[in-house]
Design a protein around this motif. Sequence first.
Motif, PDB file in Angstrom:
ATOM      1  N   ASP A 374       1.206  -1.032  -0.048  1.00 46.68           N
ATOM      2  CA  ASP A 374       0.099  -0.553  -0.330  1.00 46.68           C
ATOM      3  C   ASP A 374       0.744   1.165  -0.404  1.00 46.68           C
ATOM      4  OD1 ASP A 374       0.832   0.396   2.856  1.00 46.68           O
ATOM      5  OD2 ASP A 374      -0.917  -0.451   3.867  1.00 46.68           O
ATOM      6  N   GLY A 375       2.304   1.194   0.448  1.00 48.61           N
ATOM      7  CA  GLY A 375       2.973   2.499  -0.137  1.00 48.61           C
ATOM      8  C   GLY A 375       2.739   3.169   0.966  1.00 48.61           C
ATOM      9  N   LYS A 376       1.482   2.759   2.686  1.00 45.81           N
ATOM     10  CA  LYS A 376       2.392   3.767   3.372  1.00 45.81           C
ATOM     11  C   LYS A 376       1.812   2.704   5.289  1.00 45.81           C
ATOM     12  CE  LYS A 376      -2.476   4.780   3.088  1.00 45.81           C
ATOM     13  NZ  LYS A 376      -3.662   4.292   3.389  1.00 45.81           N
ATOM     14  N   THR A 377       1.944   1.544   4.791  1.00 39.25           N
ATOM     15  CA  THR A 377       2.187   1.164   6.232  1.00 39.25           C
ATOM     16  C   THR A 377       3.479   0.066   5.950  1.00 39.25           C
ATOM     17  OG1 THR A 377       0.610  -0.780   5.688  1.00 39.25           O
ATOM     18  CG2 THR A 377       0.153   1.262   6.604  1.00 39.25           C
ATOM     19  N   VAL A 378       3.985  -0.499   7.250  1.00 41.35           N
ATOM     20  CA  VAL A 378       5.183  -1.246   7.752  1.00 41.35           C
ATOM     21  C   VAL A 378       3.884  -2.939   8.598  1.00 41.35           C
ATOM     22  CG1 VAL A 378       6.979   0.112   6.881  1.00 41.35           C
ATOM     23  CG2 VAL A 378       5.623   0.203   9.887  1.00 41.35           C
ATOM     24  N   GLN A 379       5.530  -3.627   7.962  1.00 44.10           N
ATOM     25  CA  GLN A 379       4.843  -5.152   9.215  1.00 44.10           C
ATOM     26  C   GLN A 379       5.810  -4.960  10.481  1.00 44.10           C
ATOM     27  OE1 GLN A 379       5.372  -8.785   6.282  1.00 44.10           O
ATOM     28  NE2 GLN A 379       4.270  -6.890   4.464  1.00 44.10           N
ATOM     29  N   GLY A 380       5.730  -3.965  11.142  1.00 44.36           N
ATOM     30  CA  GLY A 380       5.853  -3.939  12.129  1.00 44.36           C
ATOM     31  C   GLY A 380       4.632  -4.637  13.326  1.00 44.36           C
ATOM     32  N   THR A 381       4.583  -5.487  14.031  1.00 43.75           N
ATOM     33  CA  THR A 381       3.961  -5.644  15.464  1.00 43.75           C
ATOM     34  C   THR A 381       3.929  -4.948  17.091  1.00 43.75           C
ATOM     35  OG1 THR A 381       5.872  -7.055  16.082  1.00 43.75           O
ATOM     36  CG2 THR A 381       4.321  -7.788  14.211  1.00 43.75           C
ATOM     37  N   ASP A 382       2.919  -4.194  17.389  1.00 43.46           N
ATOM     38  CA  ASP A 382       3.809  -4.456  19.381  1.00 43.46           C
ATOM     39  C   ASP A 382       2.711  -5.471  20.384  1.00 43.46           C
ATOM     40  OD1 ASP A 382       4.934  -2.501  18.432  1.00 43.46           O
ATOM     41  OD2 ASP A 382       3.859  -0.880  19.462  1.00 43.46           O
ATOM     42  N   VAL A 383       3.066  -5.971  20.789  1.00 40.50           N
ATOM     43  CA  VAL A 383       2.169  -7.048  21.603  1.00 40.50           C
ATOM     44  C   VAL A 383       1.748  -5.675  22.353  1.00 40.50           C
ATOM     45  CG1 VAL A 383       1.747  -8.868  22.544  1.00 40.50           C
ATOM     46  CG2 VAL A 383       3.100  -8.828  20.858  1.00 40.50           C
ATOM     47  N   LEU A 384       0.869  -5.802  22.832  1.00 40.49           N
ATOM     48  CA  LEU A 384       0.180  -4.450  24.019  1.00 40.49           C
ATOM     49  C   LEU A 384      -0.372  -5.701  25.236  1.00 40.49           C
ATOM     50  CD1 LEU A 384      -1.485  -2.320  21.009  1.00 40.49           C
ATOM     51  CD2 LEU A 384       0.594  -1.747  22.197  1.00 40.49           C
ATOM     52  N   PHE A 385       0.088  -5.138  26.116  1.00 38.89           N
ATOM     53  CA  PHE A 385      -0.965  -6.579  27.269  1.00 38.89           C
ATOM     54  C   PHE A 385      -1.317  -5.417  28.251  1.00 38.89           C
ATOM     55  CE2 PHE A 385       1.626 -10.514  28.903  1.00 38.89           C
ATOM     56  CZ  PHE A 385       1.048 -10.776  27.118  1.00 38.89           C
ATOM     57  N   PRO A 386      -2.306  -5.716  28.948  1.00 38.42           N
ATOM     58  CA  PRO A 386      -3.261  -5.299  29.948  1.00 38.42           C
ATOM     59  C   PRO A 386      -1.707  -4.877  31.126  1.00 38.42           C
ATOM     60  CG  PRO A 386      -3.534  -7.278  30.529  1.00 38.42           C
ATOM     61  CD  PRO A 386      -3.046  -7.108  28.820  1.00 38.42           C
ATOM     62  N   GLN A 387      -2.401  -3.484  31.381  1.00 38.47           N
ATOM     63  CA  GLN A 387      -1.561  -2.892  32.914  1.00 38.47           C
ATOM     64  C   GLN A 387      -0.486  -2.321  32.410  1.00 38.47           C
ATOM     65  OE1 GLN A 387      -2.648  -3.349  36.699  1.00 38.47           O
ATOM     66  NE2 GLN A 387      -4.875  -4.673  35.922  1.00 38.47           N
ATOM     67  N   ILE A 388       0.581  -2.940  31.251  1.00 36.59           N
ATOM     68  CA  ILE A 388       2.011  -2.568  30.660  1.00 36.59           C
ATOM     69  C   ILE A 388       1.424  -1.339  29.691  1.00 36.59           C
ATOM     70  CG2 ILE A 388       3.831  -3.508  29.971  1.00 36.59           C
ATOM     71  CD1 ILE A 388       3.056  -4.472  32.739  1.00 36.59           C
ATOM     72  N   GLY A 389       1.133  -2.285  28.242  1.00 36.99           N
ATOM     73  CA  GLY A 389       1.212  -1.422  27.498  1.00 36.99           C
ATOM     74  C   GLY A 389       1.148  -1.826  26.637  1.00 36.99           C
ATOM     75  N   GLU A 390       2.727  -2.019  25.839  1.00 36.46           N
ATOM     76  CA  GLU A 390       4.038  -2.395  24.981  1.00 36.46           C
ATOM     77  C   GLU A 390       4.503  -2.541  26.176  1.00 36.46           C
ATOM     78  OE1 GLU A 390       5.907   0.020  21.749  1.00 36.46           O
ATOM     79  OE2 GLU A 390       7.503  -1.389  21.980  1.00 36.46           O
ATOM     80  N   ILE A 391       4.732  -4.526  25.202  1.00 33.27           N
ATOM     81  CA  ILE A 391       5.893  -5.637  25.684  1.00 33.27           C
ATOM     82  C   ILE A 391       6.575  -5.657  25.324  1.00 33.27           C
ATOM     83  CG2 ILE A 391       4.266  -7.805  25.880  1.00 33.27           C
ATOM     84  CD1 ILE A 391       5.383  -8.369  28.463  1.00 33.27           C
ATOM     85  N   ILE A 392       6.349  -5.751  23.801  1.00 38.69           N
ATOM     86  CA  ILE A 392       7.371  -6.165  22.999  1.00 38.69           C
ATOM     87  C   ILE A 392       7.253  -5.801  21.185  1.00 38.69           C
ATOM     88  CG2 ILE A 392       7.214  -7.552  20.580  1.00 38.69           C
ATOM     89  CD1 ILE A 392       6.982 -10.079  22.769  1.00 38.69           C
TER      90      ILE A 392
END
Length: 467
Positions: A374-392
Amino acid sequence: MEKIRRTKIVDLLQRKDWGAMVNVKGWVRTRRGSKQVNFVALNDGSTINNVQVVVDLANFDEEMVKQITTGACLSVNGELVESIGSGQAGEIQAREIEVLGACDTTYPLQKKGCSMEFLREIAHLRPRTNTFGAVFRIRHNMAIAIHEFFHQKGFFYFHTPIITASDCEGAGQMFQVTTKNLYDLKKDENGSIIYDDDFFGKQASLTVSGQLEGELAATALGAIYTFGPTFRAENSNTPRHLAEFWMVEPEVAFADLNELMDLEEEFIKFCVQWALDNCKDDLEFLNKMIDKGLIERLQKVVSTEFVRLPYTDGIKILEEAIAKGKKFEFPVYWGCDLASEHERYLVEEYFQKPVIMTDYPAEIKAFYMKQNEDGKTVQGTDVLFPQIGEIIGGSVREENYDKLIARINELNIPMKDMWWYLDTRKYGTCPHAGFGLGFERLLLFVTGMANIRDVIPFPRTPRNAEF
Ligand code: 4AD
Ligand code: MG
């Protein structure tokens, strides 16, 4: 005193050979009792549990007994007997006591219930509290879990440098390493510092991530992981940021986005299950004293499937919530970097499950992420956790030389520093992916502690490098 081989309290509490003569060594937690008999709770750090030492005062020197105070270090010989009181199965009927180290009333850990803030000021002593003993035993066990997981899967533990001349995340949050005389810096005609005569002959810093070198290894050994300290000079005074933290970074050749997400999910679940299996006593203590929902939350995470959510869909959900009256402090729009209130809404309220968010706008992610069609997005991943937010945080990497160069140019990243990284894309490039897990963020989740300063022995944060 008779020489008897020391038994660790963790082992002693399993024994039932009543009548055996044993030796334990440890620190006095409490002492109570009457004029005739005292009960000393002794802890040696091998377990959250204390052993009770029964001291018949008539048999001991009065001056020695006076030295059995909170914090004192004792060596005790005695008979292992069945305990009639509640609690442990066995206790020790003391025969000989040696005070290895007396402890006077200035000892700061006299009473229970010190605040976490106060304990941070005495970080040199806080491992002796129940809470920090539990946290640091769990920290050890989580490190073992990490090595166990990757070793079982055939990943190689690869050591990446701490001192580096490249900024992996490109966020300019690096601590400089120099042997230059800061009072007498040589500068060129533009006022820029000349590093030619510095130790490394160039500007060097502490690493923010081992990923770039990890990619070199993955494109040779197939699958590797790093596990070491990383450093960020970001001025974030939050309960989730440290200036020095430990990161686990696996990197896998030939992995695509789905395989990356599978690995992230399997890895976290393995670590959490490991804690449930190997840290039972400490988790029960923390569940009772720190966070009543802890064990239930851990069990829930290992048994639920994580949600996989493209960023664009996440924005839609947030916008719908706002339309229905949900209030956020920060605005939501396609392209925004999600604030922790947004992440927590998705994880804690909307899905009530961990969320792996994918396909972020390129602008808010690092240069190395694989660009989508799509020329706009990238294949990044964030793992979001309860209480913590981003863990990975992780991604599929851009393996195409031309696309990567184009991105590097767009972002004005100095190319001459990246030649070795670009060589992977020049010589037999391959699709690959990896992620970074913040070790202390995992520990926050597993221990239920509220502040990241309380899951690392000696936290480094802005304006704080004590101990
Ligand atoms: O998302 P980040 O910045 O990603 C990277 O560094 C990638 N190079 C990782 C990779 O793909 N190999 O950081 C990864 C994780 C975050 O998700 C968070 O858990 C943790 O590191 N982290 C911090 N933990 C404590 N204090 C900080 N200041 C942190 N910054 C990031
Ligand atoms: Mg990140």
